[in-house]
Design an enzyme around this catalytic site. Structure first.
Site, PDB file in Angstrom:
ATOM      1  CB  ILE A 192     -31.330   3.112  10.959  1.00 47.77           C
ATOM      2  CG1 ILE A 192     -30.252   2.858   9.885  1.00 47.77           C
ATOM      3  CG2 ILE A 192     -32.570   3.750  10.345  1.00 47.77           C
ATOM      4  CD1 ILE A 192     -30.613   1.833   8.827  1.00 47.77           C
ATOM      5  CG  HIS A 321     -36.590  -1.294  -0.277  1.00 51.33           C
ATOM      6  ND1 HIS A 321     -36.474  -2.630   0.024  1.00 51.33           N
ATOM      7  CD2 HIS A 321     -35.622  -0.685   0.450  1.00 51.33           C
ATOM      8  CE1 HIS A 321     -35.504  -2.815   0.892  1.00 51.33           C
ATOM      9  NE2 HIS A 321     -34.966  -1.649   1.167  1.00 51.33           N
TER      10      HIS A 321
HETATM   11  O1  LIG Z   1     -29.204  -1.664   2.552  1.00 47.88           O
HETATM   12  C1  LIG Z   1     -30.302  -2.160   2.814  1.00 47.88           C
HETATM   13  O2  LIG Z   1     -30.436  -3.173   3.513  1.00 47.88           O
HETATM   14  C2  LIG Z   1     -31.487  -1.536   2.256  1.00 47.88           C
HETATM   15  O3  LIG Z   1     -32.586  -1.908   2.564  1.00 47.88           O
HETATM   16  C3  LIG Z   1     -31.264  -0.432   1.274  1.00 47.88           C
HETATM   17  O4  LIG Z   1     -32.127   0.608   1.490  1.00 47.88           O
END
Ligand SMILES: O=C(O)C(=O)CO
Length: 356
Positions: A192, A321
């Site tokens: 990410i 979130h």
């Molecule tokens: O998949 C995860 O760990 C999340 O935080 C979803 O956004």
């Protein structure tokens, strides 16, 4: 005879948020009892389709958008072979004991697995599936959106425009900080983090730094990003973006020690887990002008109580979130979690498994 889906539809119509379980499959055609699995929430259709069409398990589900109460979870897991869960369920010794020795596989519809006790799984020989990769793009995209919303003060500006604060064009009003010629520091250069840098590059970022448990040349070379100690990341970054997993080592890692080293013009962004941040320290840093602003997609706890002091700050943008919340991504996460679970039930290699 009424079909199961007809009954489910009827029940949902009569009691829109019915909080109950539904059994989607009984014995298979040969009359053999299928392994039982428990799904802790209403999940996106692609995941449910894979489970229900597999013919490999008998499904019980907490068919609601709201989390399953702990007592219900503890009761329902008894004797199951597989558990399909979300990041909102704490999967610890209590749940695993309640499930008993039949439990072979836990599959979480998330890339993060800090809600699951790896030690307890390992002790019992239970495998764990998770959903990396399929959400990388969506999370990176939202991280950039949150960064821009925070650094260019979008929410404050919209509020002013709507509420009469927009007097006239003013040279010094609503000024924020741009990415051109900036230094961006990534805390945790995984999939990410790297995807965030790829999206930020076209904005004219001059330098990427990263801090991690060690150098990650596999990720860093093509960006390129320089590996630096956390203190240096704090001192030199105009933007700090937190992308690391929550582990005992990263718990509270973003506290006064970090904020006090940051530039007073710097922006702090977190889309990983709330537990990485000491929120008291962040609040003080924002109020005292130690840093310019923060954008958070994750908090501790979640949901953050509406009367939390961070909500009162103009220089703090808080999202509920939603980093992975695109329809396609949530379906892909649900599908991967479903196929991981089925592979685990059959003793096969999972698409994505956490090594224990
Ligand atoms: O998949 C995860 O760990 C999340 O935080 C979803 O956004």
């Amino acid at each position: 005879m009424r079909t199961l889906s007809h009954l489910r539809r009827l029940k949902t119509t009569l009691v829109p948020e019915f909080h109950s379980w539904c059994k989607l499959q009984a014995p298979n055609a040969a009359g053999k009892q299928l392994p039982r699995i428990y799904v802790t929430r209403r999940i996106p259709p692609d995941g449910m389709k894979i489970l229900s069409q597999s013919g490999l398990c008998s499904i019980e589900q907490w068919d609601s958008d709201e989390p399953v109460p702990r007592s219900e979870l503890l009761a329902k897991v008894a004797g199951i072979r597989g558990l399909y869960c979300l990041l909102t369920e704490k999967i610890d010794a209590e749940v695993l004991d309640a499930a008993g020795p039949s439990l072979q596989v836990v599959s979480t519809m998330s890339v993060g697995y800090d809600h699951v006790s790896l030690e307890e799984l390992k002790k019992r020989g239970i495998r764990l599936g998770y959903t990396p990769d399929v959400l990388t793009e969506a999370v990176a995209e939202l991280t950039v959106a949150l960064l821009l919303a925070t650094s260019r003060r979008l929410l404050e500006a919209v509020h002013e425009a709507k509420n009469g604060g927009w007097g006239t064009w003013k040279p010094l009003w609503m000024c924020g900080y741009g990415l051109t010629d900036s230094t961006v520091g990534i805390l945790g250069l995984g999939r990410i983090g790297a995807a965030v840098t790829a999206r930020l590059k076209p904005f004219g970022v001059k330098r990427f730094l990263y801090a991690d448990t060690g150098p990650r040349p596999d990720m860093a070379t093509k960006i390129p990003a320089e590996f630096v100690p956390l203190e240096e990341l704090a001192r030199h970054s105009d933007f700090i973006v937190v992308c690391c997993a929550l582990t005992p080592e990263t718990q509270g890692i973003c506290g006064n020690g970090l904020f006090s080293l940051m530039k007073d013009t710097a922006i702090f962004i977190n889309t990983s887990r709330g537990g990485v941040v000491n929120q008291e320290d962040l609040y003080q840093a924002l109020v005292n002008g130690q840093i310019a602003a923060a954008g958070l997609d994750v908090t501790e706890p979640e949901p953050l109580p509406t009367d939390h002091p961070l909500f009162k700050l103009k220089n703090c943008v808080i999202l509920p979130h939603i980093a992975s919340a695109t329809v396609a991504t949530r379906n892909a996460m649900a599908a991967l979690a479903a196929s991981n679970l089925l592979a685990g039930l059959q003793g096969k290699a999972m698409g994505k498994e956490v090594p224990l």
